[in-house]
Design a protein around this motif. Structure first.
Motif, PDB file in Angstrom:
ATOM      1  N   GLY A  80       0.786  -1.337   0.122  1.00  0.00           N
ATOM      2  CA  GLY A  80      -0.069  -0.162  -0.115  1.00  0.00           C
ATOM      3  C   GLY A  80       0.888   1.413  -0.107  1.00  0.00           C
ATOM      4  N   GLN A  90       2.584   1.806  -3.369  1.00  0.00           N
ATOM      5  CA  GLN A  90       1.655   2.421  -4.321  1.00  0.00           C
ATOM      6  C   GLN A  90       1.325   3.918  -4.050  1.00  0.00           C
ATOM      7  OE1 GLN A  90       1.878  -0.068  -6.651  1.00  0.00           O
ATOM      8  NE2 GLN A  90       2.948  -1.158  -5.023  1.00  0.00           N
ATOM      9  N   GLU A 129      -4.175   1.161  -6.373  1.00  0.00           N
ATOM     10  CA  GLU A 129      -4.361  -0.308  -5.993  1.00  0.00           C
ATOM     11  C   GLU A 129      -5.650  -0.882  -6.429  1.00  0.00           C
ATOM     12  OE1 GLU A 129      -2.604  -1.506  -1.983  1.00  0.00           O
ATOM     13  OE2 GLU A 129      -3.204   0.383  -1.788  1.00  0.00           O
ATOM     14  N   LEU A 176       1.340  -2.730 -10.585  1.00  0.00           N
ATOM     15  CA  LEU A 176       1.784  -2.055  -9.308  1.00  0.00           C
ATOM     16  C   LEU A 176       3.520  -2.051  -9.236  1.00  0.00           C
ATOM     17  CD1 LEU A 176      -0.490  -4.281  -7.072  1.00  0.00           C
ATOM     18  CD2 LEU A 176      -0.744  -1.905  -8.021  1.00  0.00           C
ATOM     19  N   SER A 219      -3.362 -10.213  -6.122  1.00  0.00           N
ATOM     20  CA  SER A 219      -4.338  -9.242  -5.635  1.00  0.00           C
ATOM     21  C   SER A 219      -5.801  -9.632  -5.940  1.00  0.00           C
ATOM     22  CB  SER A 219      -4.361  -7.832  -6.425  1.00  0.00           C
ATOM     23  OG  SER A 219      -4.679  -7.813  -7.791  1.00  0.00           O
ATOM     24  N   TYR A 278      -4.456  -8.965  -0.396  1.00  0.00           N
ATOM     25  CA  TYR A 278      -3.307  -9.295  -1.410  1.00  0.00           C
ATOM     26  C   TYR A 278      -3.087 -10.973  -0.778  1.00  0.00           C
ATOM     27  CZ  TYR A 278      -2.209  -4.704  -3.137  1.00  0.00           C
ATOM     28  OH  TYR A 278      -2.248  -3.665  -3.951  1.00  0.00           O
TER      29      TYR A 278
END
Ligand code: ATP
Ligand SMILES: CCCCCCCCCCCCC/C=C/[C@@H](O)[C@H](CO)NC(C)=O
Ligand code: CA
Length: 587
Positions: free
Chosen positions: A203, A206, A213, A220, A267, A277
């Motif tokens: 997280g 990103q 996301e 990613l 994901s 995830y």
């Protein structure tokens, strides 16, 4: 560089004289006063030297220092075979050397320390450590302070330790707090704790890259910080599948020498939401039901899975569903090729080149974008519909103590694919045979009701009308047992921007438990098979039934190197003379 660091002299170990050589890449010592044929050389790669101390020093089980000025102690990795598992245990080897003078002693310690710095660029200097005091047998704190911290200190690693006080503290810290100066993050706990760190780091990465996301089509950004796992949980599947043993000392040593193992991540999305995830199991049917059942028996500790497995097996369920999948390139590998992904795996190495074509080394990996998903869209989706005992997607073998070869023994840690295992509805005894084969070396895919496919993405949906049926069923049950209606999707604020993240069942204490266990209660108490199961996502129950999964190749890196082949290392003792010295440390 090699010549600068070379050092050669006589050294003593006890009362025996040795010829010792530091070549830059290796430290070797050979008994000097023996006939040539009887001479044995011990060779330690510099990359596997843990630390060098002045004096005669011991670290484990207790630190003791005899501060003499002609002695020095070298600590290094020593392998031994584990009786119960496939991989190799790493222990702390220690040799105390004596020099004829203090000057020579200082020369040796300085050269060794310089060689370490030069040849191990990924060794961490500063680590952020999260300890879950309640994971597994509740020994996380003790394991870290008695076995791991002394090794980190020996290796000159400074650690900032946080003992968690609540679920998701580690994830939230990684999402929001300043991480400057840390080389890696270590979790002391089980798969749930690892999952927190995984979510926090993905997280955060990103967020900093300005990527969304929630969109499954987005490529990613791989995480720059390495993750270390000190196993202290119930299943410890991620540790088992990436190191080969559940052993805190082995894992600490992998962290110290800066091993680096890339890992695929799946994901999981629902509509336009990122749900979670996963790195090991996304499983519907049997594995979902076992997890939901086991949550009611947390007090049993690790035994809760065996108990719940039996209860769920006896309830004899299958579920209707539509599975669509995007096959991976069959020319690259197959889940039925009977190979194993071991340390230095060729399939994974070739995948690194394919996934990150513009980088020749892993150091520059983080600046590259990969265009994997655009290639994915060129493939043809396959669709199957029917009743399943279980549907499982796993990015790695998912081996653990209960299943030493794992859910998919030939799956790869870092090839950018996952294995989809479809177990069609079958007779209870046939399904038991399938389950039993996980615990042995028999092929669980060699059964007429089992299919396995290597995939890049999977979509699961219910036959028409089933989703409403499910929610009505759960709603009715909740009303009957006094549960509340509540939306599962939580909104988490990150850096001022609102981002939807499905609420983790880590927060189940604060959730309406009846909802997650409702299908199980239906099956056991109401004697009616529920229409749907739940998804088990690395040990967490997902709040959605219809999901879309996409595999992101090598999204994170662990301080690990994959499973070392114990048998091959053992054979080293029969190697030619040329290789023998290299092999001695492996015995
Ligand atoms: N201080 C805490 N109090 C309550 N829960 C916590 C705390 N710290 C972490 N957790 C949560 O506890 C859950 C379980 O922890 P963990 O994974 O370490 O052990 P486990 O469930 O016994 O092992 P495994 O996941 O390998 O089966 C994790 O999902 C984590 O989010
Ligand atoms: C009737 C008895 C049935 C015994 C079943 C034996 C099969 C064992 C297969 C174990 C696979 C475990 C896969 C790992 C999953 C992890 O991601 C997860 C999180 O720790 N663990 C669990 C238990 O869900
Ligand atoms: Ca994989």
């Amino acid at each position: 560089m090699e010549t600068d660091l070379r050092l050669e002299s006589s050294l003593w170990i006890g009362n025996k004289r040795y010829r010792a050589v530091l070549t830059g890449w290796h430290l070797k010592w050979t008994e000097a006063d023996k006939k040539n044929g009887d001479k044995k050389t011990v060779s330690v790669p510099v990359a596997e030297v843990v630390g060098v101390e002045n004096g005669r020093v011991e670290i484990l089980p207790q630190k003791s220092v005899e501060d003499t000025d002609k002695d020095f102690t070298v600590f290094y990795i020593k392998r031994s075979r584990s009786r119960s598992t496939y991989g190799l245990l790493w222990n702390l080897g220690r040799t105390q050397f004596s020099c004829p003078s203090r000057v020579l002693r200082d020369q040796w310690t300085n050269h060794l320390r310089t060689a370490l710095k030069t040849h191990s660029p990924l060794r961490p200097h500063r680590l952020l450590v999260f300890i879950n005091p309640f994971g597994g047998k509740k020994k996380g704190r003790e394991i870290y302070h008695s076995l791991v911290a002394p090794l980190f200190e020996l290796a000159g690693i400074s650690s900032h330790v946080i003992v968690t006080e609540r679920a998701n503290q580690a994830r939230d810290h990684l999402l929001k707090k300043d991480l400057t100066g840390f080389d890696g993050v270590v979790c002391v706990g089980g798969d749930g704790m690892f999952s927190e760190v995984l979510h926090g780091l993905i997280g955060r990465t990103q967020q900093e890259a300005g990527l969304c996301e929630t969109d499954p089509a987005v490529t990613l950004q791989p995480c720059p910080l390495h993750i270390g796992i000190i196993p202290a949980g119930s299943t410890d599947c991620v540790c088992y599948a990436t190191v080969g043993v559940i052993d805190p000392v082995s894992s600490a040593l992998h962290i110290i020498i800066g091993d680096s193992q890339p890992l695929d991540v799946c994901s999981v999305h629902h509509a336009s939401t990122l749900v979670r995830y996963s790195v090991s199991l996304v499983g519907y049917g049997f594995y979902g039901d076992v997890l939901a059942e086991s949550e009611k028996h947390r007090w049993m500790g690790p035994l809760r899975y065996d108990y719940s497995g039996t209860v769920v097996y006896l309830s004899n369920r299958s579920y209707a569903g539509i599975v669509q999948y995007l096959p991976a390139d069959p020319l690259l590998s197959s889940p039925k090729d009977k190979t194993r992904c071991l340390s230095g795996c060729n399939v994974c190495s070739r995948s690194t080149e394919r996934l990150f074509p513009h980088t020749s080394d892993s150091g520059s990996l983080y600046s590259s974008h990969f265009s994997q998903y655009s290639n994915d869209s060129e493939g043809e989706w396959v669709s199957v519909e029917g009743r399943f005992r279980c549907v499982s997607i796993t990015c790695m073998s998912s081996s653990c103590a209960r299943s030493p070869l794992g859910l998919s023994p030939s799956a790869h840690l870092a090839d950018g694919t996952g294995d989809l295992i479809l177990v069609w509805d079958t007779h209870p005894l046939s399904f038991l045979k399938f389950l039993y084969r996980h615990t042995s070396t028999q092929d669980q895919f060699d059964l007429p009701f089992v299919e396995v496919h290597r995939v890049k993405a999977v979509r699961f949906s219910l036959p028409d009308g089933r989703e409403e049926e499910v929610h009505e069923g759960i709603g009715e049950l909740n009303r009957a047992i006094g549960g509340e209606e509540r939306e599962y999707v939580d909104t988490v604020s990150r850096n001022g921007s609102q981002q939807q993240l499905a609420q983790s069942v880590v927060e189940r204490e604060t959730m309406n438990e009846h909802k997650t266990v409702a299908p199980i209660l239906c099956g056991l108490c109401c004697k009616k098979t529920p229409a749907v199961s739940v998804w088990n996502c690395d040990g967490e129950i997902l709040p959605f039934t219809e999901i879309f999964c996409r595999i992101h190749g090598q999204l994170v890196r662990l301080y690990a190197r994959g499973i070392e082949d114990g048998a091959a290392m053992q054979n080293c003792s029969q190697e030619s003379d040329k290789n023998k010295s290299r092999c001695i440390t492996y015995k």
